[in-house]
Structure formats: C-alpha cells, structure tokens
Design a protein around this motif. Structure first.
Motif, PDB file in Angstrom:
ATOM      1  N   GLN A 239      11.445  45.046  22.454  1.00 57.81           N
ATOM      2  CA  GLN A 239      10.729  46.805  23.315  1.00 57.81           C
ATOM      3  C   GLN A 239      10.007  46.172  23.929  1.00 57.81           C
ATOM      4  OE1 GLN A 239       9.034  47.758  19.888  1.00 57.81           O
ATOM      5  NE2 GLN A 239      10.443  49.419  19.162  1.00 57.81           N
ATOM      6  N   PHE A 240       9.673  47.268  25.202  1.00 54.98           N
ATOM      7  CA  PHE A 240       8.585  46.500  26.709  1.00 54.98           C
ATOM      8  C   PHE A 240       7.369  47.041  26.096  1.00 54.98           C
ATOM      9  CE2 PHE A 240       5.997  48.836  29.372  1.00 54.98           C
ATOM     10  CZ  PHE A 240       6.521  47.926  30.777  1.00 54.98           C
ATOM     11  N   ASP A 241       6.357  45.910  26.482  1.00 49.01           N
ATOM     12  CA  ASP A 241       4.972  46.172  25.767  1.00 49.01           C
ATOM     13  C   ASP A 241       4.236  45.910  27.203  1.00 49.01           C
ATOM     14  OD1 ASP A 241       2.490  45.737  25.200  1.00 49.01           O
ATOM     15  OD2 ASP A 241       3.039  43.850  23.498  1.00 49.01           O
ATOM     16  N   ASP A 242       3.467  47.524  26.785  1.00 48.37           N
ATOM     17  CA  ASP A 242       2.598  48.160  28.160  1.00 48.37           C
ATOM     18  C   ASP A 242       1.375  46.863  28.508  1.00 48.37           C
ATOM     19  OD1 ASP A 242       4.141  50.399  29.224  1.00 48.37           O
ATOM     20  OD2 ASP A 242       3.441  51.046  27.581  1.00 48.37           O
ATOM     21  N   SER A 243       1.595  46.296  27.384  1.00 49.73           N
ATOM     22  CA  SER A 243       0.037  45.287  27.588  1.00 49.73           C
ATOM     23  C   SER A 243       0.423  44.288  28.437  1.00 49.73           C
ATOM     24  CB  SER A 243      -1.163  44.946  26.412  1.00 49.73           C
ATOM     25  OG  SER A 243       0.248  44.122  25.402  1.00 49.73           O
ATOM     26  N   TYR A 244      -0.963  44.083  29.315  1.00 47.65           N
ATOM     27  CA  TYR A 244      -0.640  42.669  30.372  1.00 47.65           C
ATOM     28  C   TYR A 244      -0.552  41.331  29.571  1.00 47.65           C
ATOM     29  CZ  TYR A 244      -0.992  39.461  33.960  1.00 47.65           C
ATOM     30  OH  TYR A 244      -0.461  38.179  34.878  1.00 47.65           O
ATOM     31  N   LEU A 245      -0.253  39.943  29.865  1.00 51.62           N
ATOM     32  CA  LEU A 245      -0.638  39.444  29.607  1.00 51.62           C
ATOM     33  C   LEU A 245      -0.201  38.278  29.551  1.00 51.62           C
ATOM     34  CD1 LEU A 245      -2.384  37.454  27.283  1.00 51.62           C
ATOM     35  CD2 LEU A 245       0.094  36.820  26.005  1.00 51.62           C
ATOM     36  N   PRO A 246      -1.277  37.305  30.890  1.00 53.61           N
ATOM     37  CA  PRO A 246      -0.499  36.239  31.938  1.00 53.61           C
ATOM     38  C   PRO A 246       0.422  35.441  31.395  1.00 53.61           C
ATOM     39  CG  PRO A 246      -2.368  36.943  32.483  1.00 53.61           C
ATOM     40  CD  PRO A 246      -2.100  37.665  31.025  1.00 53.61           C
ATOM     41  N   THR A 247       1.417  34.897  31.645  1.00 55.39           N
ATOM     42  CA  THR A 247       1.965  33.994  31.558  1.00 55.39           C
ATOM     43  C   THR A 247       1.429  32.292  32.167  1.00 55.39           C
ATOM     44  OG1 THR A 247       4.485  34.990  31.416  1.00 55.39           O
ATOM     45  CG2 THR A 247       4.174  32.640  31.600  1.00 55.39           C
ATOM     46  N   GLU A 248       0.826  31.611  31.008  1.00 58.55           N
ATOM     47  CA  GLU A 248       0.210  30.735  31.154  1.00 58.55           C
ATOM     48  C   GLU A 248       1.168  29.242  31.156  1.00 58.55           C
ATOM     49  OE1 GLU A 248      -3.411  30.160  29.603  1.00 58.55           O
ATOM     50  OE2 GLU A 248      -3.830  31.991  31.134  1.00 58.55           O
ATOM     51  N   ASP A 249       1.839  29.307  29.911  1.00 61.05           N
ATOM     52  CA  ASP A 249       3.291  27.823  30.325  1.00 61.05           C
ATOM     53  C   ASP A 249       3.509  27.542  31.156  1.00 61.05           C
ATOM     54  OD1 ASP A 249       2.164  28.138  27.284  1.00 61.05           O
ATOM     55  OD2 ASP A 249       4.087  29.092  26.071  1.00 61.05           O
ATOM     56  N   SER A 250       4.073  26.253  32.143  1.00 60.61           N
ATOM     57  CA  SER A 250       5.072  26.372  32.671  1.00 60.61           C
ATOM     58  C   SER A 250       6.181  26.367  32.105  1.00 60.61           C
ATOM     59  CB  SER A 250       4.741  24.874  33.469  1.00 60.61           C
ATOM     60  OG  SER A 250       5.455  24.388  34.293  1.00 60.61           O
ATOM     61  N   GLY A 251       7.156  27.445  32.752  1.00 60.58           N
ATOM     62  CA  GLY A 251       8.683  27.192  32.646  1.00 60.58           C
ATOM     63  C   GLY A 251       9.143  27.998  31.412  1.00 60.58           C
ATOM     64  N   HIS A 252       8.185  29.115  31.235  1.00 54.62           N
ATOM     65  CA  HIS A 252       8.133  30.252  30.058  1.00 54.62           C
ATOM     66  C   HIS A 252       9.520  29.978  29.879  1.00 54.62           C
ATOM     67  CE1 HIS A 252       8.019  34.581  28.834  1.00 54.62           C
ATOM     68  NE2 HIS A 252       8.418  33.276  27.299  1.00 54.62           N
ATOM     69  N   SER A 253      10.719  30.164  28.963  1.00 55.45           N
ATOM     70  CA  SER A 253      12.227  30.554  29.347  1.00 55.45           C
ATOM     71  C   SER A 253      12.312  31.565  28.165  1.00 55.45           C
ATOM     72  CB  SER A 253      12.959  29.313  29.320  1.00 55.45           C
ATOM     73  OG  SER A 253      12.331  28.468  28.447  1.00 55.45           O
ATOM     74  N   VAL A 254      13.795  31.892  28.430  1.00 56.22           N
ATOM     75  CA  VAL A 254      14.116  32.568  26.910  1.00 56.22           C
ATOM     76  C   VAL A 254      15.865  31.709  26.925  1.00 56.22           C
ATOM     77  CG1 VAL A 254      12.957  34.943  26.763  1.00 56.22           C
ATOM     78  CG2 VAL A 254      14.957  35.406  27.970  1.00 56.22           C
ATOM     79  N   ILE A 255      16.683  31.830  25.318  1.00 60.65           N
ATOM     80  CA  ILE A 255      18.096  31.333  25.814  1.00 60.65           C
ATOM     81  C   ILE A 255      18.654  32.490  25.485  1.00 60.65           C
ATOM     82  CG2 ILE A 255      19.276  29.615  25.401  1.00 60.65           C
ATOM     83  CD1 ILE A 255      16.719  28.027  25.094  1.00 60.65           C
ATOM     84  N   VAL A 256      19.423  33.144  26.191  1.00 60.13           N
ATOM     85  CA  VAL A 256      21.018  33.477  25.182  1.00 60.13           C
ATOM     86  C   VAL A 256      22.266  33.961  24.999  1.00 60.13           C
ATOM     87  CG1 VAL A 256      18.986  36.295  26.150  1.00 60.13           C
ATOM     88  CG2 VAL A 256      20.587  35.817  27.410  1.00 60.13           C
ATOM     89  N   ASN A 257      23.362  34.293  24.452  1.00 55.40           N
ATOM     90  CA  ASN A 257      24.569  34.423  24.834  1.00 55.40           C
ATOM     91  C   ASN A 257      25.240  34.877  25.512  1.00 55.40           C
ATOM     92  OD1 ASN A 257      25.667  31.923  22.829  1.00 55.40           O
ATOM     93  ND2 ASN A 257      26.009  33.078  21.537  1.00 55.40           N
ATOM     94  N   ALA A 258      26.113  35.065  25.656  1.00 46.77           N
ATOM     95  CA  ALA A 258      25.966  35.945  26.983  1.00 46.77           C
ATOM     96  C   ALA A 258      28.183  35.446  27.117  1.00 46.77           C
ATOM     97  CB  ALA A 258      26.205  36.091  28.208  1.00 46.77           C
ATOM     98  N   PHE A 259      29.503  36.334  27.814  1.00 46.59           N
ATOM     99  CA  PHE A 259      30.635  36.154  27.736  1.00 46.59           C
ATOM    100  C   PHE A 259      30.911  36.017  29.311  1.00 46.59           C
ATOM    101  CE2 PHE A 259      29.580  36.920  22.955  1.00 46.59           C
ATOM    102  CZ  PHE A 259      30.063  36.401  22.397  1.00 46.59           C
TER     103      PHE A 259
END
Length: 327
Positions: A243-263
């Motif tokens: 879900q979309f989150d209206d609150s803002y939290l700066p990303t500090e981790d270098s290379g923040h990532s997500v990994i997903v399946n696609a076809f």
C-alpha cells in the motif's frame, strides 16, 4: 543436510541415506536397531520413539565414536561434507575467479536445490516461510549473507508477511548475480555436494550485452535515480504490491532494492529494482562508470513534477552520467 524432510529428526530412511552417502553401504535392520538403542540408553533426549534420532542424539553418537578412539569415523563424515582438517569448509572458487566480469545466474540444478531447501524449511507445510522458519534458516549459517539486501522486506510476502517460494528464489537469483563467491559458499555450507562448476550458468560479458542475451537472461537490474522525496521508494513498493504510504521517510541505505518475479514471452524472470539519491550514493555509483553501466539493464531518472528542484537534480545527474560515459 541429512534431515531431508526438515522435521529435525533423522528417520531410519534418512540414517540409511546418510550412511550410504558417507560410507558407501547400507545399514542392516539389526544395525539400525543397535544404533537407536545405543542413543536411547546414552542420551535421554536423543531419540523420539517411532520417529527418529534428534540432533542431540546425532551429536551423542559422534561423541561416542571419538571417546572410543574411532576418530576416523567422525573425520569421514566431516570430509564427506566438505571440511578439511582445520574444520574449514573447502570451496573451489575457480569458476568465479576465471570468469571475472561475467554474469552469474543460478543453474537449473542449483535452482532445484534451493526449491528443495525451501520445502525442508517450510516446517508447517503452508508453502510460505514465517519468521520462525526464516530464523531457523539463518541459524543454520555462520552469518547472515543477505543482511545488505534487507531480506525479507525486499521481496513479495503474503498478508502475514511470510515469504513464498517465488520471493525466496528471487533472493537467491540476485545473490548469485551480485555476489557469486558468497553465494557459492552458502550453497556449499547448506549441502551442495555437486561440483562448484554446476552451481551457475555463466555468461560472458560480451555475450551478456548482446541483444539476444538481453531477452533470454533470467536476471535484470533496473536503477532509479532521483532526489529525496521524488517517489523512488513509493515506486519500488508498488512492485511488491504494498500500500501507498503518505508519510515520508528518507532512504538512507545505499542501494535500497526490491526483487520481484516477472514473465516475458512466457519465461520467468527475476527483476531487481534499486534506488539511489543524494543521501544514499547516486553520485558515487555513477562515478564507478562503465563497470556499473555494463551490469544494469535500465536506468530511470525520477522527478516530482510539483517540485522543479527535483528535475534540476536529475539534470545534474544526467550531465554527470554523460561526462563519465561520453555517449
């Protein structure tokens, strides 16, 4: 490794398979009975009647071998499972060393091994790994090799936050590509007894960059660059159906990532989406130059149309990119 069904016990069949793998011969029914009676009489918690030998029972057996001067039996077990006389795990890294700059992907055999590992970890057989099952997995290892990935927050989970097989495989595929040496060590530690060469599908750098390889490879990297608050993290979250989150939290981790399946054209792919900004390494990764750009498949510049300064920032990044790559 010998506990094939993941029930934390060694059944008669598993003991027999272990005996065959290490010593090359089966146990007779009488020998099995003698082993279990030995454990039962010497280790109170060493056996569950009708089910199998516990971990403490297995440790008791090996302790007994040593006390009786049969150290060669315990050493045979350790060497069969890949350890040298200093108790260091023996790993042949030549496949990694001789293919510097190549692309590494899990082989079909390694993928099957990971699938069987998932099944053994799924103790409640609900086709997902909960927190306790994941903790059990990491407790098997000398350290957490996925700490920098923020696993399991970086993969798809169910409504209870549990990881399914697709998310588990995605993590392993990214692991193989980004750190093949550590991936190989982890596979060996978990019981990969096939040759190290067979753990990966290795594609040369030149082949990986060809148009044909671009559509046939199993793993892709997509990088988002943009200033703070431009929406990079929100975009990444959508790929995980969160879900979309209206609150803002700066990303500090270098290379923040997500990994997903696609076809793509009926073929399963793994796609890793990464984000970088002014506070987590955008300029630094661009300055690494060709090595970085050769390994990514798509570079996206993100800006917030309500914030003109966010466009100014990506314009400056684009100028930096062009100066480095001289396109």
């Amino acid at each position: 490794m010998a506990d094939k069904d993941g029930d934390l016990l060694l059944s008669d069949a598993e003991l027999n398979e272990f005996q065959t793998a290490v010593f090359g011969q089966n146990l007779t029914a009488d020998e099995l009975a003698d082993i279990k009676e030995c454990v039962r009489s010497g280790c109170e918690s060493g056996i569950v009647p009708g089910k199998g030998i516990t971990e403490s029972g297995f440790q008791y057996l090996n302790k007994l071998f040593i006390e009786r001067g049969r150290m060669e039996t315990t050493w045979s077990v350790l060497k069969r499972f890949g350890y040298d006389e200093k108790l260091d795990l023996i790993v042949n890294y030549s496949i990694v060393d001789k293919n510097e700059g190549a692309r590494f992907y899990l082989s079909d055999e390694a993928r099957s091994f990971v699938e069987s590992l998932f099944a053994r970890l799924d103790l409640d057989e609900d086709k997902h790994l909960n927190d306790d099952e994941l903790q059990f997995f990491f407790d098997l290892l000398p350290f957490n090799p996925w700490e920098s990935f923020s696993f399991p927050d970086n993969v798809e989970v169910d409504e209870n936050g549990n990881v399914g097989l697709p998310g588990f495989l995605c993590q392993w595929q990214a692991f193989a590509h980004l750190d093949p040496a550590q991936c190989l060590y982890t596979l060996k530690y978990l019981g990969w007894f096939t040759s190290e060469e067979s753990a990966f599908k290795v594609v040369s750098k030149s082949t990986a960059q060809s148009r044909l390889a671009a559509s046939s490879k199993p793993f892709y990297r997509v990088v988002f660059l943009g200033t703070d608050g431009s929406g990079k993290s929100s975009i990444l979250r959508t790929f995980l159906n969160r879900q979309f989150d209206d609150s803002y939290l700066p990303t500090e981790d270098s290379g923040h990532s997500v990994i997903v399946n696609a076809f793509f054209k009926g073929q399963e792919k793994t796609v890793m989406f990464e984000e970088y900004g002014p506070n987590n390494g955008a300029e630094e990764i661009l300055e690494t130059g060709k090595a970085f750009f050769d390994d990514i498949d798509l570079l996206c510049f993100i800006f917030d149309q309500s914030n003109p300064q966010s466009f100014d920032y990506i314009s400056s990044l684009r100028v930096l990119e062009l100066s480095i790559n001289k396109y």
